[in-house]
Design an enzyme around this catalytic site. Sequence first.
Site, PDB file in Angstrom:
ATOM      1  CB  VAL A  11      -1.014   0.046   1.175  1.00 41.34           C
ATOM      2  CG1 VAL A  11      -2.043  -1.070   1.057  1.00 41.34           C
ATOM      3  CG2 VAL A  11      -0.316   0.024   2.529  1.00 41.34           C
ATOM      4  CE1 TYR A  34       0.236   1.383  14.878  1.00 41.40           C
ATOM      5  CE2 TYR A  34      -0.228   1.913  17.168  1.00 41.40           C
ATOM      6  CZ  TYR A  34      -0.561   1.255  16.004  1.00 41.40           C
ATOM      7  OH  TYR A  34      -1.684   0.465  15.947  1.00 41.40           O
ATOM      8  CB  SER A  91      -4.412   2.300  17.420  1.00 40.07           C
ATOM      9  OG  SER A  91      -3.929   1.896  18.676  1.00 40.07           O
ATOM     10  CG  ASN A 138      -6.502  -4.424   9.042  1.00 41.72           C
ATOM     11  OD1 ASN A 138      -6.670  -4.287  10.255  1.00 41.72           O
ATOM     12  ND2 ASN A 138      -5.688  -5.350   8.542  1.00 41.72           N
ATOM     13  CB  SER A 189       0.742   6.896  11.975  1.00 45.41           C
ATOM     14  OG  SER A 189       0.472   5.726  12.740  1.00 45.41           O
ATOM     15  CE  LYS A 190      -2.842   2.448  13.326  1.00 39.91           C
ATOM     16  NZ  LYS A 190      -3.552   1.871  12.167  1.00 39.91           N
TER      17      LYS A 190
HETATM   18  P1  NDP Z   1      -0.662  -7.847  11.890  1.00 34.03           P
HETATM   19  O1  NDP Z   1       0.800  -7.573  11.988  1.00 34.03           O
HETATM   20  O2  NDP Z   1      -1.161  -9.212  12.189  1.00 34.03           O
HETATM   21  O3  NDP Z   1      -1.218  -7.396  10.484  1.00 34.03           O
HETATM   22  C1  NDP Z   1      -0.736  -6.276   9.797  1.00 34.03           C
HETATM   23  C2  NDP Z   1      -1.178  -6.412   8.362  1.00 34.03           C
HETATM   24  O4  NDP Z   1      -0.761  -5.248   7.644  1.00 34.03           O
HETATM   25  C3  NDP Z   1      -0.568  -7.628   7.685  1.00 34.03           C
HETATM   26  O5  NDP Z   1      -1.588  -8.334   7.029  1.00 34.03           O
HETATM   27  C4  NDP Z   1       0.406  -7.029   6.693  1.00 34.03           C
HETATM   28  O6  NDP Z   1       0.408  -7.798   5.499  1.00 34.03           O
HETATM   29  C5  NDP Z   1      -0.232  -5.672   6.404  1.00 34.03           C
HETATM   30  N1  NDP Z   1       0.722  -4.707   5.899  1.00 34.03           N
HETATM   31  C6  NDP Z   1       1.738  -4.112   6.570  1.00 34.03           C
HETATM   32  N2  NDP Z   1       2.415  -3.305   5.754  1.00 34.03           N
HETATM   33  C7  NDP Z   1       1.819  -3.388   4.527  1.00 34.03           C
HETATM   34  C8  NDP Z   1       2.065  -2.796   3.273  1.00 34.03           C
HETATM   35  N3  NDP Z   1       3.070  -1.950   3.091  1.00 34.03           N
HETATM   36  N4  NDP Z   1       1.256  -3.106   2.242  1.00 34.03           N
HETATM   37  C9  NDP Z   1       0.231  -3.975   2.412  1.00 34.03           C
HETATM   38  N5  NDP Z   1      -0.057  -4.569   3.580  1.00 34.03           N
HETATM   39  C10 NDP Z   1       0.739  -4.279   4.623  1.00 34.03           C
HETATM   40  O7  NDP Z   1      -1.343  -6.797  12.890  1.00 34.03           O
HETATM   41  P2  NDP Z   1      -2.853  -6.500  13.309  1.00 34.03           P
HETATM   42  O8  NDP Z   1      -3.809  -7.389  12.652  1.00 34.03           O
HETATM   43  O9  NDP Z   1      -2.847  -6.411  14.785  1.00 34.03           O
HETATM   44  O10 NDP Z   1      -3.000  -5.003  12.754  1.00 34.03           O
HETATM   45  C11 NDP Z   1      -4.024  -4.587  11.878  1.00 34.03           C
HETATM   46  C12 NDP Z   1      -4.368  -3.140  12.158  1.00 34.03           C
HETATM   47  O11 NDP Z   1      -4.856  -3.024  13.497  1.00 34.03           O
HETATM   48  C13 NDP Z   1      -3.194  -2.167  12.047  1.00 34.03           C
HETATM   49  O12 NDP Z   1      -3.601  -0.999  11.377  1.00 34.03           O
HETATM   50  C14 NDP Z   1      -2.868  -1.850  13.515  1.00 34.03           C
HETATM   51  O13 NDP Z   1      -2.302  -0.575  13.646  1.00 34.03           O
HETATM   52  C15 NDP Z   1      -4.231  -1.944  14.144  1.00 34.03           C
HETATM   53  N6  NDP Z   1      -4.220  -2.167  15.574  1.00 34.03           N
HETATM   54  C16 NDP Z   1      -3.732  -3.342  16.123  1.00 34.03           C
HETATM   55  C17 NDP Z   1      -3.736  -3.529  17.478  1.00 34.03           C
HETATM   56  C18 NDP Z   1      -3.228  -4.779  18.135  1.00 34.03           C
HETATM   57  O14 NDP Z   1      -3.138  -4.816  19.381  1.00 34.03           O
HETATM   58  N7  NDP Z   1      -2.910  -5.838  17.399  1.00 34.03           N
HETATM   59  C19 NDP Z   1      -4.234  -2.483  18.393  1.00 34.03           C
HETATM   60  C20 NDP Z   1      -4.737  -1.314  17.723  1.00 34.03           C
HETATM   61  C21 NDP Z   1      -4.721  -1.171  16.381  1.00 34.03           C
HETATM   62  P3  NDP Z   1       1.715  -8.306   4.699  1.00 34.03           P
HETATM   63  O15 NDP Z   1       2.783  -8.581   5.692  1.00 34.03           O
HETATM   64  O16 NDP Z   1       1.206  -9.497   3.955  1.00 34.03           O
HETATM   65  O17 NDP Z   1       2.013  -7.176   3.791  1.00 34.03           O
END
Ligand code: NDP
Length: 247
Positions: A59, A152, A137, A85, A155-156
């Site tokens: 992205v 971070y 977040s 997401n 950004s949020k």
């Molecule tokens: P994960 O690390 O499990 O998932 C992050 C996802 O983002 C992966 O699927 C990764 O896919 C994708 N991603 C990262 N960089 C890129 C990129 N450059 N292009 C495309 N895809 C990308 O974390 P979470 O599921 O926890 O996080 C999801 C969202 O929730 C985030 O925005 C995070 O900030 C937010 N969040 C999470 C919390 C938590 O406690 N877990 C708390 C609050 C918010 P791939 O590696 O395949 O590219």
Amino acid sequence: MSFKNKVAIVTGASSGIGAATAVAFSLQGAKVVMVGRNEAKLTKVAAKCSKPLVILADVTKDADVKRIVDETIKKFGQIDILVNNAGLLRNGGLIENDIMPAYDAIMNVNVRGVVNLTSLASQHLAKTKGNVVNISSAAAFLTPMVPGSLSYYISKAAINHFGACAAAELAPQGIRVNTVSPGPVKTDFFENGGIDIKYEDFEKMVALGRVSESEEIADVVLFLASDKAKGITGSNFLADNGMVIKR
Ligand code: NDP
């Protein structure tokens, strides 16, 4: 909530919250577009969805973002829902002088990628009177618990205000834009970001004394994306087990 004949793009669908959201949309009848960079992980999640379109894309890359929209339209002809997401957490503190690489990497994924994809998708969302759900977040309402993670948090906070501004700009086109702000969720997010923290530590930081599963956040996303939320736009739903009220 039925999403039959609805086309839902979910970024970061290869793991955690995005994976749970893609599967939940598929179970409710949506045609799901799964976006991520890790092919092996995407393939594993795709096996739990019904005939998803899997798009390997970063992205932060303009050509990839354009391809997400183009390939979705080519395959399904429309976009009803966009879930921004994909997110990144990386250390980089003010005092260590290495903040800019972390800052750029985080802002590129968490803010620039969201603005870019929302912008390119919006003409298609206008045709379907669709909607956008951004994953922010609880961090956006707080200051960092872990030193070095302020990029971070910034950004949020930016994405929260983007959600409000985009909701205002796109409302005349019938497009709703909402935000979900999770607290700690059991995913690989912190480990991937090089943050050494245990879920037991998080449990002490939240009013309800528990940490969410990804599926709980997916439930909130699906509600906001559904017709049940037809009167909701510009909102920010805290799904944080009471983290903000406790802090
Ligand atoms: P994960 O690390 O499990 O998932 C992050 C996802 O983002 C992966 O699927 C990764 O896919 C994708 N991603 C990262 N960089 C890129 C990129 N450059 N292009 C495309 N895809 C990308 O974390 P979470 O599921 O926890 O996080 C999801 C969202 O929730 C985030 O925005 C995070 O900030 C937010 N969040 C999470 C919390 C938590 O406690 N877990 C708390 C609050 C918010 P791939 O590696 O395949 O590219």
